[in-house]
Design a protein around this motif. Structure first.
Motif, PDB file in Angstrom:
ATOM      1  N   ILE A 102     -44.822 -50.863  10.946  1.00 32.64           N
ATOM      2  CA  ILE A 102     -46.261 -50.701  11.207  1.00 32.64           C
ATOM      3  C   ILE A 102     -47.058 -51.722  10.404  1.00 32.64           C
ATOM      4  O   ILE A 102     -47.925 -52.418  10.945  1.00 32.64           O
ATOM      5  N   VAL A 103     -46.760 -51.833   9.107  1.00 32.87           N
ATOM      6  CA  VAL A 103     -47.545 -52.755   8.282  1.00 32.87           C
ATOM      7  C   VAL A 103     -47.212 -54.204   8.632  1.00 32.87           C
ATOM      8  O   VAL A 103     -48.085 -55.084   8.551  1.00 32.87           O
ATOM      9  N   THR A 104     -45.982 -54.465   9.033  1.00 34.25           N
ATOM     10  CA  THR A 104     -45.622 -55.827   9.434  1.00 34.25           C
ATOM     11  C   THR A 104     -46.382 -56.249  10.687  1.00 34.25           C
ATOM     12  O   THR A 104     -46.922 -57.367  10.762  1.00 34.25           O
ATOM     13  N   GLU A 105     -46.450 -55.362  11.658  1.00 33.07           N
ATOM     14  CA  GLU A 105     -47.182 -55.665  12.893  1.00 33.07           C
ATOM     15  C   GLU A 105     -48.663 -55.872  12.599  1.00 33.07           C
ATOM     16  O   GLU A 105     -49.292 -56.799  13.147  1.00 33.07           O
ATOM     17  N   LYS A 106     -49.224 -55.058  11.723  1.00 38.98           N
ATOM     18  CA  LYS A 106     -50.627 -55.210  11.357  1.00 38.98           C
ATOM     19  C   LYS A 106     -50.881 -56.558  10.686  1.00 38.98           C
ATOM     20  O   LYS A 106     -51.866 -57.244  10.975  1.00 38.98           O
ATOM     21  N   ARG A 107     -50.009 -56.932   9.796  1.00 36.83           N
ATOM     22  CA  ARG A 107     -50.170 -58.202   9.092  1.00 36.83           C
ATOM     23  C   ARG A 107     -50.117 -59.378  10.068  1.00 36.83           C
ATOM     24  O   ARG A 107     -50.907 -60.312   9.985  1.00 36.83           O
ATOM     25  N   ASN A 108     -49.184 -59.318  10.984  1.00 36.66           N
ATOM     26  CA  ASN A 108     -49.004 -60.431  11.920  1.00 36.66           C
ATOM     27  C   ASN A 108     -50.130 -60.547  12.936  1.00 36.66           C
ATOM     28  O   ASN A 108     -50.343 -61.629  13.499  1.00 36.66           O
ATOM     29  N   SER A 109     -50.843 -59.458  13.165  1.00 40.80           N
ATOM     30  CA  SER A 109     -51.868 -59.471  14.207  1.00 40.80           C
ATOM     31  C   SER A 109     -53.298 -59.507  13.677  1.00 40.80           C
ATOM     32  O   SER A 109     -54.249 -59.457  14.451  1.00 40.80           O
ATOM     33  N   THR A 110     -53.460 -59.611  12.355  1.00 40.63           N
ATOM     34  CA  THR A 110     -54.799 -59.543  11.757  1.00 40.63           C
ATOM     35  C   THR A 110     -55.217 -60.901  11.214  1.00 40.63           C
ATOM     36  O   THR A 110     -54.500 -61.497  10.394  1.00 40.63           O
ATOM     37  N   PRO A 111     -56.371 -61.425  11.640  1.00 44.07           N
ATOM     38  CA  PRO A 111     -56.870 -62.701  11.103  1.00 44.07           C
ATOM     39  C   PRO A 111     -57.067 -62.623   9.589  1.00 44.07           C
ATOM     40  O   PRO A 111     -57.417 -61.567   9.048  1.00 44.07           O
ATOM     41  N   GLN A 112     -56.879 -63.746   8.916  1.00 47.88           N
ATOM     42  CA  GLN A 112     -56.956 -63.769   7.461  1.00 47.88           C
ATOM     43  C   GLN A 112     -58.324 -63.330   6.957  1.00 47.88           C
ATOM     44  O   GLN A 112     -58.434 -62.634   5.939  1.00 47.88           O
ATOM     45  N   ALA A 113     -59.376 -63.711   7.649  1.00 49.13           N
ATOM     46  CA  ALA A 113     -60.729 -63.345   7.211  1.00 49.13           C
ATOM     47  C   ALA A 113     -60.902 -61.827   7.186  1.00 49.13           C
ATOM     48  O   ALA A 113     -61.508 -61.274   6.258  1.00 49.13           O
ATOM     49  N   LEU A 114     -60.350 -61.154   8.195  1.00 50.67           N
ATOM     50  CA  LEU A 114     -60.442 -59.691   8.234  1.00 50.67           C
ATOM     51  C   LEU A 114     -59.587 -59.081   7.139  1.00 50.67           C
ATOM     52  O   LEU A 114     -59.991 -58.111   6.477  1.00 50.67           O
ATOM     53  N   GLN A 115     -58.418 -59.643   6.917  1.00 52.05           N
ATOM     54  CA  GLN A 115     -57.560 -59.152   5.832  1.00 52.05           C
ATOM     55  C   GLN A 115     -58.296 -59.207   4.491  1.00 52.05           C
ATOM     56  O   GLN A 115     -58.281 -58.247   3.713  1.00 52.05           O
ATOM     57  N   ASP A 116     -58.949 -60.333   4.224  1.00 53.97           N
ATOM     58  CA  ASP A 116     -59.655 -60.504   2.949  1.00 53.97           C
ATOM     59  C   ASP A 116     -60.804 -59.503   2.822  1.00 53.97           C
ATOM     60  O   ASP A 116     -61.041 -58.947   1.743  1.00 53.97           O
ATOM     61  N   ARG A 117     -61.514 -59.275   3.925  1.00 55.64           N
ATOM     62  CA  ARG A 117     -62.654 -58.354   3.881  1.00 55.64           C
ATOM     63  C   ARG A 117     -62.194 -56.918   3.629  1.00 55.64           C
ATOM     64  O   ARG A 117     -62.794 -56.192   2.824  1.00 55.64           O
ATOM     65  N   LEU A 118     -61.134 -56.514   4.284  1.00 46.04           N
ATOM     66  CA  LEU A 118     -60.642 -55.145   4.100  1.00 46.04           C
ATOM     67  C   LEU A 118     -60.053 -54.949   2.711  1.00 46.04           C
ATOM     68  O   LEU A 118     -60.232 -53.892   2.096  1.00 46.04           O
ATOM     69  N   ARG A 119     -59.374 -55.966   2.197  1.00 44.05           N
ATOM     70  CA  ARG A 119     -58.812 -55.850   0.852  1.00 44.05           C
ATOM     71  C   ARG A 119     -59.918 -55.733  -0.194  1.00 44.05           C
ATOM     72  O   ARG A 119     -59.786 -54.994  -1.182  1.00 44.05           O
ATOM     73  N   ALA A 120     -61.019 -56.433   0.025  1.00 43.07           N
ATOM     74  CA  ALA A 120     -62.142 -56.334  -0.903  1.00 43.07           C
ATOM     75  C   ALA A 120     -62.731 -54.921  -0.908  1.00 43.07           C
ATOM     76  O   ALA A 120     -63.250 -54.460  -1.924  1.00 43.07           O
ATOM     77  N   LYS A 121     -62.650 -54.249   0.224  1.00 50.81           N
ATOM     78  CA  LYS A 121     -63.166 -52.875   0.301  1.00 50.81           C
ATOM     79  C   LYS A 121     -62.246 -51.882  -0.407  1.00 50.81           C
ATOM     80  O   LYS A 121     -62.713 -50.976  -1.103  1.00 50.81           O
ATOM     81  N   THR A 122     -60.932 -52.044  -0.214  1.00 54.63           N
ATOM     82  CA  THR A 122     -59.993 -51.053  -0.742  1.00 54.63           C
ATOM     83  C   THR A 122     -59.442 -51.405  -2.116  1.00 54.63           C
ATOM     84  O   THR A 122     -59.030 -50.512  -2.869  1.00 54.63           O
ATOM     85  N   GLY A 123     -59.400 -52.706  -2.450  1.00 62.25           N
ATOM     86  CA  GLY A 123     -58.765 -53.135  -3.689  1.00 62.25           C
ATOM     87  C   GLY A 123     -57.254 -53.136  -3.627  1.00 62.25           C
ATOM     88  O   GLY A 123     -56.588 -53.421  -4.621  1.00 62.25           O
ATOM     89  N   LEU A 124     -56.698 -52.837  -2.456  1.00 62.81           N
ATOM     90  CA  LEU A 124     -55.258 -52.684  -2.300  1.00 62.81           C
ATOM     91  C   LEU A 124     -54.680 -53.809  -1.452  1.00 62.81           C
ATOM     92  O   LEU A 124     -55.373 -54.340  -0.583  1.00 62.81           O
ATOM     93  N   PRO A 125     -53.415 -54.133  -1.651  1.00 69.15           N
ATOM     94  CA  PRO A 125     -52.755 -55.016  -0.697  1.00 69.15           C
ATOM     95  C   PRO A 125     -52.613 -54.278   0.636  1.00 69.15           C
ATOM     96  O   PRO A 125     -52.066 -53.173   0.688  1.00 69.15           O
ATOM     97  N   LEU A 126     -53.115 -54.860   1.701  1.00 67.92           N
ATOM     98  CA  LEU A 126     -53.175 -54.160   2.989  1.00 67.92           C
ATOM     99  C   LEU A 126     -51.806 -53.787   3.519  1.00 67.92           C
ATOM    100  O   LEU A 126     -51.645 -52.772   4.187  1.00 67.92           O
ATOM    101  N   TYR A 127     -50.821 -54.576   3.239  1.00 63.70           N
ATOM    102  CA  TYR A 127     -49.563 -54.440   3.964  1.00 63.70           C
ATOM    103  C   TYR A 127     -48.410 -53.978   3.082  1.00 63.70           C
ATOM    104  O   TYR A 127     -47.272 -54.335   3.293  1.00 63.70           O
ATOM    105  N   SER A 128     -48.731 -53.166   2.090  1.00 63.85           N
ATOM    106  CA  SER A 128     -47.708 -52.478   1.326  1.00 63.85           C
ATOM    107  C   SER A 128     -47.407 -51.149   2.016  1.00 63.85           C
ATOM    108  O   SER A 128     -48.309 -50.510   2.577  1.00 63.85           O
ATOM    109  N   THR A 129     -46.166 -50.736   1.961  1.00 67.78           N
ATOM    110  CA  THR A 129     -45.788 -49.449   2.563  1.00 67.78           C
ATOM    111  C   THR A 129     -46.236 -48.260   1.718  1.00 67.78           C
ATOM    112  O   THR A 129     -46.138 -47.119   2.157  1.00 67.78           O
ATOM    113  N   TYR A 130     -46.715 -48.512   0.482  1.00 64.63           N
ATOM    114  CA  TYR A 130     -47.055 -47.423  -0.426  1.00 64.63           C
ATOM    115  C   TYR A 130     -48.158 -46.503   0.094  1.00 64.63           C
ATOM    116  O   TYR A 130     -48.084 -45.288  -0.053  1.00 64.63           O
ATOM    117  N   PHE A 131     -49.195 -47.053   0.660  1.00 64.20           N
ATOM    118  CA  PHE A 131     -50.450 -46.332   0.776  1.00 64.20           C
ATOM    119  C   PHE A 131     -50.485 -45.395   1.989  1.00 64.20           C
ATOM    120  O   PHE A 131     -49.737 -45.560   2.955  1.00 64.20           O
TER     121      PHE A 131
END
Length: 684
Positions: free
Chosen positions: A202-231
Motif C-alpha cells: 500500500i505505501v509503495t503504491e502511494k509513494r510511486n503514484s504521488t508527485p513530490q510536491a504533494l509528498q512534501d506538503r503532506l509530510r509538513a502537515k504530519t511530521g512523519l515519513p509518508l511511506y513508512s509501514t509504522y503509522f
C-alpha cells in the motif's frame, strides 16, 4: 513510604486521611502492567503480565511458566505448574531473562486461550484487543490486593493509608484497532501492531503514484515519513481493503477507529470517552500538527471519509477524560474476589478519574524529566528510541528525524509549560537485539547483563567496527538495503573486542541521531557544525543538547553507559533514569498534573515540583551541590575520552557505514534474488 513523604503530606493537610498515589497503566508491545507511584516516583505496588506468543507456545508449554492467580484464584500469590524446574530461560523483549513471581505473570498458553501477541504470517504482528483489556484489569486488581495488604500494616502502625487519586495511561503507539459503535466489541478479533509490515504494498503504491510536491506538503502537515509501514493510516487502509466485516461497518457508519489509548479509555471510563491524546493522534498520519485536528487532505489521501468512520476526539495529554470503571466484558476472566474488589473501588466517592495519556516514547520523555527544550532521552530496548524536546517550536527535520509531540499539559500556570511541546524523534533498529545476537548466535555471553563487563575488559575495540544493521539502517541514514558488517578484525581480535565494537555500534548510531537533531534545532545556517564536539556549556538552558537521559535494558550497565558518554564527548552528560519504569511514571505525572485547580494536585504542583521530588527527594540542590548529589547517586556519566581518539573513531564509523550501504541491492544486481541458504552455491 518514607517518613519524609508522610511529613510532606501532613504539612499541606493538618489531618491527612490518606497518602495520595497515582496509578499508571502501561501497555507495551510485549506486556501490560499497572504501577502505583508515590510522591518520590517510587513504585509502591506493581503487577505485570508478560505476553506469550504464538511463536513461543511450544517453549512455554515445556517451561511450564508459573502464573500468578489473580485472574484465576484471587489469592495474589504465584502457583507453579508442571515443568517449572526446566532450565530453559524465558527472555523479555529486551533480552533479559525473566521468571514468574508474585508480581509478574507470564501469559499461560497451555490451555485453549489465544496469545495476546501473535505472528500469523511472516511480517505480520497482531494483538488481541480484548486480551489487552483483560490483562490491564487483572493487573489493576492485583495492585488493589497489594495495596489493601500494605494499608493494613500502615493503619496498624498509625500511618495514613494509601489512596489512588487518579490514573494515567502509557501505550505502544500506531497499533490500529477497530470496533463497533453498537456493541463496543472488536469487528475483527485482532489489531495490527505498529511493527507489522503487511501494508508494504500500500505505501509503495502511494509513494510511486504521488508527485513530490504533494509528498512534501503532506509530510509538513504530519511530521512523519509518508511511506513508512509504522503509522496507522496505511494499517486502517489495509483493514478496509481486506476485511469485509470492517468494510461493512464503515459503509454502515458503525466503524470506530483508534489506537490502544483510545480503546482502553473507551472501555475503562463510565462515559465511554472516545478520545486520543496528541502524542498518539499525531502517529496516525491523519492529524495536522498545526491545527491539532484531523486534516481533510490527509484523510482524502488515504481515501477515508469522515462521514463513514468514527474518529476519536483529539485532546491534551493531561485532562479529565472520564471516571474509571470495569467493563462487563472482562468479568468472566476475573475471580469473584477480584470483581468485588474492583466493584468497591469503582463505586467509591469521589470517583477516580482517568486523566493522563501519553504514547510510550513521549511518556518516557516525561518520566525522564526532560521537560525543557534541548533535553533529550534515549530508551534502549530491542532497538532504541531517541526524543529531542524542541518546546513550542515545530521542526521538520532535514536530517532523517520525524516530528512528533512530546507532551501537552494545558492546566499548568506557566504559560510556556502549558503549551504543546514538540519533539524530534529518531530510532535505531538494533540495540539490545545485538546483545541477544552475541548471546544466542555466537554464544559469547551466557546472559545479556554480561555484555558490559566483557566489553570493558579492553580499553577500545582494537580497530574493530561493528555496524549492527541486521534489518537495515534507521535514522539518520534510512537505508533498508544495508546489512550488518564487522570490519577491522585481525588475529589480535578477541571476544572482548567484538563485544565492545557491538556496544559502540549502538552508541555511534545514537550519536548520529543526536547530531542530526542538534543540527535541525540550530537551523539551516548550522547544518555542518558538529554540535556534539563544539558545545561545551553544561546546562539545559544554553546548550542545544547537554543532557541525554537514558533508560531501558542497556542503560542498566554502567560500562555501556560510560562507553556512550565517551562517544558523545564532553559536551553531553549521560544521566540514567531515577526510575526503572519511567514510561509508566511519565503517564502518572501527566495524570497528577491534570487538575485545573492547583490545590487539587496533591502529588506534584508543577514540573518544577515533579523534578524536586523525583530527582532530588524533596530538595532542589543547585550548582556544585547538584553535581555532588548526582555523583552520589552514580547515575551520571561524563566523557573520559580524548578528543583525538573520539574523532578518529567517529571517522572509522562513518567509513564503515558507507561500506555496509546497499548490500542487498548489490546482491540482487549481481545474482538476482537469492533463496535462503544458497548464497555460497551461487557465488562459486
Amino acid at each position: 513510604m518514607s517518613t519524609a513523604i508522610d511529613n510532606s503530606v501532613q504539612s499541606e493537610d493538618k489531618s491527612p486521611e490518606d497518602v495520595p498515589l497515582v496509578a499508571s497503566i502501561d501497555v507495551g508491545t510485549t506486556s501490560s502492567r499497572v504501577i502505583l507511584f508515590n510522591l518520590l516516583g517510587q513504585e509502591v505496588s506493581k503487577h505485570q503480565i508478560e505476553y506469550s506468543t504464538s511463536a513461543s507456545k511450544e517453549q512455554f508449554a515445556s517451561v511450564g511458566a508459573r502464573r500468578s492467580s489473580v485472574g484465576t484464584a484471587g489469592s495474589g500469590s504465584p502457583q507453579s505448574t508442571a515443568g517449572s524446574s526446566s532450565s530453559q530461560p524465558i527472555f523479555s523483549a529486551e533480552g533479559i531473562a525473566i521468571e514468574a513471581n508474585e508480581f509478574l505473570e507470564i501469559e499461560d498458553l497451555t490451555g485453549p486461550s489465544n496469545p495476546t501477541l501473535s505472528f500469523p504470517r511472516p511480517g505480520w504482528v497482531e494483538c488481541d484487543p480484548l486480551g489487552i483489556l483483560v490483562h490491564v484489569v487483572q493487573c489493576f486488581a492485583a495492585n488493589l490486593i497489594s495495596m489493601n495488604k500494605v494499608n493494613g500494616d500502615r493503619v496498624s502502625a498509625n500511618l495514613p493509608p494509601y489512596r489512588i487519586q487518579c490514573i494515567g495511561i502509557a501505550n505502544m503507539r500506531e497499533t490500529t484497532l477497530v470496533w463497533s459503535k453498537k456493541t463496543g466489541m472488536p469487528i475483527v478479533d485482532y489489531g495490527i501492531v505498529w511493527n507489522d509490515t503487511r501494508n508494504t504494498s500500500i505505501v509503495t503504491e502511494k509513494r510511486n503514484s504521488t508527485p513530490q510536491a504533494l509528498q512534501d506538503r503532506l509530510r509538513a502537515k504530519t511530521g512523519l515519513p509518508l511511506y513508512s509501514t509504522y503509522f496507522s493510516c496505511s494499517k486502517l487502509r489495509w483493514l478496509l481493503d481486506n476485511e469485509p466485516a470492517v468494510r461493512d461497518a464503515y459503509d454502515s457508519g458503525d466503524l470506530m477507529f483508534g489506537t490502544v489509548d483510545t480503546w482502553l479509555i473507551y472501555h475503562l471510563t463510565t462515559e465511554n470517552a472516545f478520545v486520543s491524546d496528541v502524542t498518539n493522534a499525531s502517529r496516525t498520519g491523519f492529524m495536522n500538527l498545526d491545527t491539532l485536528d484531523y486534516d481533510d487532505e490527509l484523510l482524502d489521501y488515504w481515501d477515508i471519509s469522515k462521514d463513514k468512520i468514527h474518529l476519536p476526539n483529539i485532546v491534551s495529554s493531561s485532562e479529565y477524560y472520564g471516571d474509571f470503571c470495569v467493563p462487563e466484558c472482562v468479568k468472566s476472566s476475573l475471580t469473584s474476589v477480584a470483581w468485588t474488589l474492583l466493584g468497591d473501588f469503582v463505586t467509591r466517592v469521589p470517583a477516580v478519574p482517568i486523566q493522563g495519556c501519553l504514547g510510550d516514547q513521549s511518556a518516557s520523555l516525561v518520566g525522564q524529566l526532560a521537560f525543557k527544550p534541548g533535553a533529550a532521552k534515549c530508551t534502549y530496548g530491542t532497538g532504541c528510541f531517541l526524543l529531542y524536546n524542541t518546546g513550542k517550536k515545530k521542526l521538520i527535520s532535514s536530517h532523517g528525524a520525524l516530528t512528533t509531540f512530546g507532551f501537552w499539559f494545558p492546566h499548568l500556570e506557566n504559560e510556556e509549560h502549558a503549551q504543546p511541546h514538540f519533539a524530534l524523534e529518531g530510532s535505531v533498529a538494533v540495540a539490545g537485539a545485538v546483545v541477544q545476537w552475541l548471546r544466542d548466535n555466537l554464544r559469547l555471553i551466557p546472559k545479556a547483563e554480561d555484555i558490559g563487563p566483557l566489553a570493558s575488559r579492553v580499553s577500545d575495540s582494537g580497530g574493530v567496527v561493528f555496524v549492527p544493521a541486521f534489518s537495515g539502517l534507521f535514522a539518520p541514514y534510512w537505508d533498508a538495503s544495508a546489512r550488518a558488517t564487522i570490519m577491522g578484525m585481525s588475529q589480535h581480535t578477541t571476544s572482548s573486542h567484538l563485544a565492545r565494537a557491538a556496544v559502540e555500534g549502538v552508541c555511534f548510531q545514537a550519536r548520529a541521531i543526536l547530531k542530526a537533531m542538534s543540527s535541525d534545532a540550530a537551523g539551516e545556517g548550522a547544518k555542518d557544525r558538529d554540535f556534539l564536539e563544539e558545545v561545551v556549556d553544561g546546562t539545559y538552558e544554553k546548550a542545544p543538547l547537554s543532557v541525554l537521559a537514558v533508560d531501558g535494558g542497556m542503560s542498566k550497565s554502567k560500562e555501556v553507559m560510560q562507553i556512550q558518554a565517551d562517544i558523545l564527548g564532553p559536551c553531553v552528560k549521560v544521566r540514567t533514569s531515577a526510575s526503572s519504569e519511567c514510561t509508566a511514571l511519565g503517564a502518572g505525572i501527566a495524570a497528577a498534573l491534570a487538575y485545573k485547580n492547583r490545590e487539587n494536585r496533591r502529588l506534584w504542583k508543577d514540573l518544577k515540583d515533579v523534578k524536586k521530588w523525583i530527582m532530588y527527594g524533596g530538595e532542589e540542590p543547585m550548582g556544585k551541590a547538584r553535581e555532588a548529589f548526582e555523583s552520589s547517586q552514580s547515575r551520571t556519566f561524563r566523557s573520559k575520552s580524548l578528543d583525538s581518539d573520539r574523532r578518529r573513531k567517529w571517522k572509522l564509523w562513518e567509513a564503515a557505514i558507507e561500506r555496509c550501504r546497499g548490500w542487498t541491492d548489490i546482491m540482487e544486481d549481481e545474482v538476482g534474488t537469492i533463496p535462503k541458504g544458497t548464497v555460497a552455491a551461487k557465488s562459486m
